[in-house]
Design a protein around this motif. Structure first.
Motif, PDB file in Angstrom:
ATOM      1  N   LEU A  12       1.171  -0.908   0.483  1.00  0.00           N
ATOM      2  CA  LEU A  12      -0.092   0.186  -0.043  1.00  0.00           C
ATOM      3  C   LEU A  12       0.789   0.769   0.344  1.00  0.00           C
ATOM      4  N   PHE A  13       2.014   1.352   1.028  1.00  0.00           N
ATOM      5  CA  PHE A  13       2.605   2.416   1.109  1.00  0.00           C
ATOM      6  C   PHE A  13       4.004   2.339  -0.489  1.00  0.00           C
ATOM      7  N   TRP A  14       4.261   1.679  -0.947  1.00  0.00           N
ATOM      8  CA  TRP A  14       4.491   1.347  -2.496  1.00  0.00           C
ATOM      9  C   TRP A  14       3.540   2.244  -3.599  1.00  0.00           C
ATOM     10  N   ALA A  15       2.380   1.701  -3.792  1.00  0.00           N
ATOM     11  CA  ALA A  15       1.058   1.906  -4.538  1.00  0.00           C
ATOM     12  C   ALA A  15       1.335   3.541  -4.314  1.00  0.00           C
ATOM     13  N   LEU A  16       1.320   4.408  -2.507  1.00  0.00           N
ATOM     14  CA  LEU A  16       0.537   5.415  -2.738  1.00  0.00           C
ATOM     15  C   LEU A  16       2.314   5.946  -2.958  1.00  0.00           C
ATOM     16  N   VAL A  17       3.533   5.410  -2.869  1.00  0.00           N
ATOM     17  CA  VAL A  17       4.131   6.668  -3.623  1.00  0.00           C
ATOM     18  C   VAL A  17       4.517   6.601  -4.572  1.00  0.00           C
ATOM     19  N   THR A  18       4.344   6.003  -6.023  1.00  0.00           N
ATOM     20  CA  THR A  18       4.116   5.656  -7.141  1.00  0.00           C
ATOM     21  C   THR A  18       2.871   6.448  -7.883  1.00  0.00           C
ATOM     22  N   LEU A  19       1.490   6.417  -7.083  1.00  0.00           N
ATOM     23  CA  LEU A  19       0.395   7.411  -7.567  1.00  0.00           C
ATOM     24  C   LEU A  19       0.390   8.263  -7.430  1.00  0.00           C
ATOM     25  N   PHE A  20       1.286   8.644  -5.560  1.00  0.00           N
ATOM     26  CA  PHE A  20       1.096  10.186  -6.129  1.00  0.00           C
ATOM     27  C   PHE A  20       1.553  10.904  -6.544  1.00  0.00           C
ATOM     28  N   PRO A  21       2.631  10.797  -7.139  1.00  0.00           N
ATOM     29  CA  PRO A  21       3.214  12.304  -8.066  1.00  0.00           C
ATOM     30  C   PRO A  21       2.050  11.969  -9.391  1.00  0.00           C
ATOM     31  N   LEU A  22       1.122  10.950 -10.150  1.00  0.00           N
ATOM     32  CA  LEU A  22       0.067  10.835 -10.483  1.00  0.00           C
ATOM     33  C   LEU A  22      -0.837  11.925 -10.244  1.00  0.00           C
ATOM     34  N   TYR A  23      -1.482  11.413  -9.145  1.00  0.00           N
ATOM     35  CA  TYR A  23      -2.685  12.329  -9.052  1.00  0.00           C
ATOM     36  C   TYR A  23      -2.568  13.935  -8.684  1.00  0.00           C
ATOM     37  N   TRP A  24      -0.941  13.930  -8.202  1.00  0.00           N
ATOM     38  CA  TRP A  24      -0.770  15.177  -8.179  1.00  0.00           C
ATOM     39  C   TRP A  24      -0.818  16.487  -9.416  1.00  0.00           C
ATOM     40  N   THR A  25      -0.058  15.169 -10.264  1.00  0.00           N
ATOM     41  CA  THR A  25      -0.584  15.794 -11.810  1.00  0.00           C
ATOM     42  C   THR A  25      -1.764  16.368 -11.385  1.00  0.00           C
ATOM     43  N   LEU A  26      -2.590  14.954 -11.176  1.00  0.00           N
ATOM     44  CA  LEU A  26      -3.764  15.149 -12.306  1.00  0.00           C
ATOM     45  C   LEU A  26      -4.447  16.180 -11.756  1.00  0.00           C
ATOM     46  N   VAL A  27      -4.409  16.453 -10.359  1.00  0.00           N
ATOM     47  CA  VAL A  27      -5.585  17.652  -9.432  1.00  0.00           C
ATOM     48  C   VAL A  27      -4.384  18.720  -9.672  1.00  0.00           C
ATOM     49  N   THR A  28      -3.604  19.365 -10.020  1.00  0.00           N
ATOM     50  CA  THR A  28      -2.675  20.593 -10.290  1.00  0.00           C
ATOM     51  C   THR A  28      -3.047  20.968 -12.102  1.00  0.00           C
ATOM     52  N   SER A  29      -3.559  19.960 -12.449  1.00  0.00           N
ATOM     53  CA  SER A  29      -4.128  19.914 -13.992  1.00  0.00           C
ATOM     54  C   SER A  29      -5.311  21.046 -13.905  1.00  0.00           C
ATOM     55  N   VAL A  30      -5.725  20.295 -13.042  1.00  0.00           N
ATOM     56  CA  VAL A  30      -7.641  21.386 -13.007  1.00  0.00           C
ATOM     57  C   VAL A  30      -7.920  22.755 -12.030  1.00  0.00           C
ATOM     58  N   LYS A  31      -6.425  22.688 -11.296  1.00  0.00           N
ATOM     59  CA  LYS A  31      -6.704  24.238 -10.538  1.00  0.00           C
ATOM     60  C   LYS A  31      -6.594  25.627 -10.709  1.00  0.00           C
ATOM     61  N   PRO A  32      -7.053  26.293 -10.203  1.00  0.00           N
ATOM     62  CA  PRO A  32      -6.953  27.623 -10.965  1.00  0.00           C
ATOM     63  C   PRO A  32      -5.971  27.877 -10.361  1.00  0.00           C
ATOM     64  N   PRO A  33      -4.851  29.616 -10.963  1.00  0.00           N
ATOM     65  CA  PRO A  33      -4.256  29.618 -10.889  1.00  0.00           C
ATOM     66  C   PRO A  33      -2.764  30.172  -9.395  1.00  0.00           C
ATOM     67  N   THR A  34      -4.285  30.901  -8.742  1.00  0.00           N
ATOM     68  CA  THR A  34      -4.779  30.973  -7.382  1.00  0.00           C
ATOM     69  C   THR A  34      -4.043  29.734  -6.443  1.00  0.00           C
TER      70      THR A  34
END
Ligand SMILES: Nc1ncnc2c1ncn2[C@@H]1O[C@H](COP(=O)(O)OP(=O)(O)OP(=O)(O)O)[C@@H](O)[C@H]1O
Ligand SMILES: [Mg+2]
Lengths: 335, 361
Positions: A12-34
């Motif tokens: 589970l820990f390793w899955a989080l480590v590998t998936l988090f960057p992907l998640y981060w990219t995904l949410v960042t792409s829908v964030k407004p600049p602020t």
């Protein structure tokens, strides 16, 4: 009994480590600049109000042309993968089924004639560099093939040495090859044959660079196939080339798929060759991605969108091929 | 016309000679079985006939055509392998028809031949299945079907039944024999199972260490083995060998064993063994040529070690004149382990061998 939760926890820990960057990219792409600039935020609708503005910007072309590098990357990587898997598998098959005996001396003769011939044609006889290269090659290849038939002294190399030679091409830093290739391409370009920043040039270089990996991977897959099946076909007077395409390749399907996937991912993500050998027309996606933060500063939402463009097709292909491979493996019962 | 002739054919793998010059002639329509212990070169010989292995020396002729340097496909042989070697990604019909398709035969004719082969081999219900969905026996039938449609000059089988269970093996044995009768073609069959060799062959070729020890029809091999190797290899349980000396007695000949007992040699053998008089020999007699009790003319005492009742008869494994000896006796013959029993020998079936060369006298 203590072990299972521990293993599960680690996974589970390793899955989080590998998936988090992907998640981060995904949410960042829908964030407004602020929401990007004002400290870390994690959950859309709770931490910030999501927006598709970055995607709209990307498709409207504000951030540069996404579409043509995407098409370039697709065309180049698919073609180069197909070619390198085809030729690499052929080479691997030859290494598995035929015995090669190569005299070290004939290899040295090739090197001597190629370099000496180049100097002779270029400096003494006044041919251009590209012409001299071609002529030296035409001289050295037959001479070395002929020399290999003579009972020359010195060590004789076998199939494993040939394999090592293939793999060894990937052991030095790619930048070495990349510069040499750049010089070669520009010399050939001077003769009026355009390889720099061209489809052919990119496909050739990626094919050449991928073949060693394909040979190395496919050799093990092919060596595991029972030879009797091919022998049965040989006795039945099936030509070798049809045995290869109609019997060996179908039997090696899982290996072919796995190898194609690895090769495709490598070419799709390759950066250095593309950086040196393309300028505008045939630029690939990684070059575009790396250039993102120089367009208008660190606009992470836009960079995230671009990164997702790079990741998504490979994920799709990986899932598709993994599915194909699984069905291939169940069909694989060879005996 | 498909005589197969091997003249002085030899094979060496990197300096190691596994087959010294070997001569073998196989007549047209003959069913020849190559048999011998593991590693004796049966497969290598067969593969050299097929062309899958190049000969290091000598010539191979098939149907009057020299094929020594021809590639396998041009020799018009068909080969059936131990592990079936079917194309795993093709259906049964495609497996059988693939070779014909490659050779560009018209489709209707391919279909006819597939249909005929399937009928002969009882494969009709399975034509659309893949090899994986078949039992071992059915797979081997497909492999045989693939061989039949080739209409080859010679069929080559390399231990085709070894992967099948005992019952199926016996069935397939009969099937292959029937096939031979029906197709009337030359067949070379490799096995390490001497029962398979004896039951199927017109002629059995017994091989050992790359050499042919004897090539003859099954009954001749059994009755007149050329040497101790063949004598021991053919027949189960194996022939008994006891050292002895040929001596004169009452104007005729007899054998004196190490314990001093004498066994009279039948009169019709006197002339044949005359030259061996007063010389040491190896006396050979098969277990089945013994019977329990001391009623016969030649009787030995056997110290029993183990009793193996097999149903129709019983084997007594023990020692006679200081050597291991097995006798086959009636099931009801009273015998107990570690006792002495009298066994009478049927000397009309005796064999004598030279103790040094092993050759039959
Ligand atoms: N490719 C090879 N390289 C080296 N030696 C080999 C090769 N093939 C076979 N041999 C040797 O040749 C000898 C004969 O082998 P072969 O396979 O013909 O035996 P066989 O009679 O078929 O035995 P089996 O009953 O076990 O199948 C063996 O000693 C084997 O080790
Ligand atoms: Mg064998």
């Amino acid at each position: 009994m203590m072990k299972r939760p521990l293993v599960f926890g680690l996974c589970l820990f390793w899955a989080l480590v590998t998936l988090f960057p992907l998640y981060w990219t995904l949410v960042t792409s829908v964030k407004p600049p602020t929401a990007v600039n004002g400290g870390p935020t994690y959950l859309p609708y709770i931490d910030f109000v999501p927006t598709l503005q970055a995607y709209i910007d990307a498709f409207s072309g504000i951030r540069g042309d996404f579409i043509s590098p995407f098409i370039n990357s697709s065309l180049i990587s698919i073609t180069a993968t197909a070619l390198s898997v085809l030729f690499g598998t052929m080479a691997a098959y030859a290494l598995v089924r035929f015995e090669f005996r190569i005299r070290l001396l004939s290899g040295l003769i090739f090197a001597a004639l190629a370099i000496g011939g180049f100097l002779l044609f270029n400096e003494t006889l006044g041919f251009s560099r590209a012409q001299a290269m071609g002529l030296a090659f035409l001289l050295a290849l037959p001479a070395c093939l002929l020399a290999n038939r003579l009972p020359l002294p010195g060590p004789v190399l076998g199939n494993n040495d040939v394999l090592f030679w293939f793999v060894s091409q990937r052991m030095f830093p790619p930048i070495v090859t990349a510069f040499a290739l750049f010089l070669l391409y520009s010399e050939i370009g001077r003769e009026g044959f355009k390889l720099l920043d061209s489809f052919l040039g990119m496909v050739l270089c990626y094919t050449a660079f991928s073949i060693p990996i394909v040979v190395w991977l496919m050799r093990d897959f092919l060596a595991a196939l029972p030879v009797e099946i091919e022998e049965a076909a040989l006795v039945d007077d099936v030509p070798r080339i049809r045995i290869f395409f109609e019997i060996v390749l179908p039997m090696a399907r899982p290996g072919l798929i796995a190898t194609s996937l690895i090769t495709l991912a490598f070419i799709w993500n390759e950066f250095l060759f593309s950086l040196l050998l393309t300028t505008s027309e045939w630029q690939t996606l990684p070059i575009l991605l790396s250039g993102q933060n120089s367009y208008r500063g660190d606009e992470w939402w836009a960079i995230s969108v671009a990164a997702l463009f790079g990741i998504a097709p490979m994920m799709g292909v990986a899932m598709l091929l993994a599915k194909l491979m699984r069905s291939g493996l169940t069909l694989g019962g060879i005996r | 016309m498909a005589r197969v002739e091997l003249k002085g054919v030899s094979k060496a793998f990197d300096e190691v000679t596994v087959i010294p010059a070997l001569d073998l002639e196989i007549a047209d329509t003959e069913f020849v079985v190559l048999v011998g212990p593991s590693g004796c070169g049966k497969t290598t010989t067969l593969r050299m006939i097929a062309g899958l292995e190049g000969a290091s020396g000598g010539t191979i002729t098939i149907g009057g055509r020299e094929v020594t340097d021809l590639r396998p496909g041009l020799r018009n042989c068909a080969m059936v392998f131990q592990n079936y070697a079917l194309y795993p990604h093709m259906t049964v019909a495609d497996n059988i028809g693939y070779g014909m398709k490659v050779r560009g035969m018209p489709k209707p004719e391919i279909a006819t031949r597939i249909g005929e082969a399937a009928r002969i081999l009882g494969l009709e219900p399975y034509l659309d299945r893949r090899p994986k969905q078949l039992s071992g026996g059915q797979r081997q039938r497909v492999a045989i079907g693939r061989a039949i449609v080739r209409q080859p000059d010679v069929f080559l089988f390399d231990e085709p039944l070894s992967n099948l269970d005992a019952k199926l093996r016996i069935e397939m044995r009969t099937e292959i024999k029937n096939l031979h009768r029906r197709l009337n073609s030359t067949m070379v069959y490799v096995t390490h199972d001497q029962v398979e060799a004896m039951t199927m062959a017109d002629r059995v070729v017994v091989m050992n260490e790359g050499r042919i020890e004897q090539a003859a029809d099954p009954i001749t091999l059994y009755e007149n083995p050329a040497n101790t190797f063949v004598a021991a290899f053919i027949g189960a349980p194996s022939m008994n060998f006891v050292p002895a000396t040929v001596v004169g007695s009452d104007g005729g000949l007899a054998l004196r064993l190490n314990d001093g007992s004498e066994l009279a040699i039948p009169q019709d053998r006197w002339q044949r063994y005359g030259a061996a008089k007063d010389r040491p020999v190896t006396f050979g007699l098969r277990p089945e040529h013994n019977s329990g009790g001391g009623a016969g003319e030649a009787v030995i005492t056997l110290i029993t070690r183990a009793i193996e009742p097999l149903g129709p008869h019983t084997l007594i494994i023990g020692e006679a004149a200081g050597h291991g000896y097995t006798a086959q006796v009636d099931s009801h013959f009273p015998a107990a382990p570690d006792a002495q029993v009298s066994i009478s020998l049927d000397m009309t079936n005796m064999h004598l061998f030279d103790p040094d060369s092993g050759r039959a006298l």
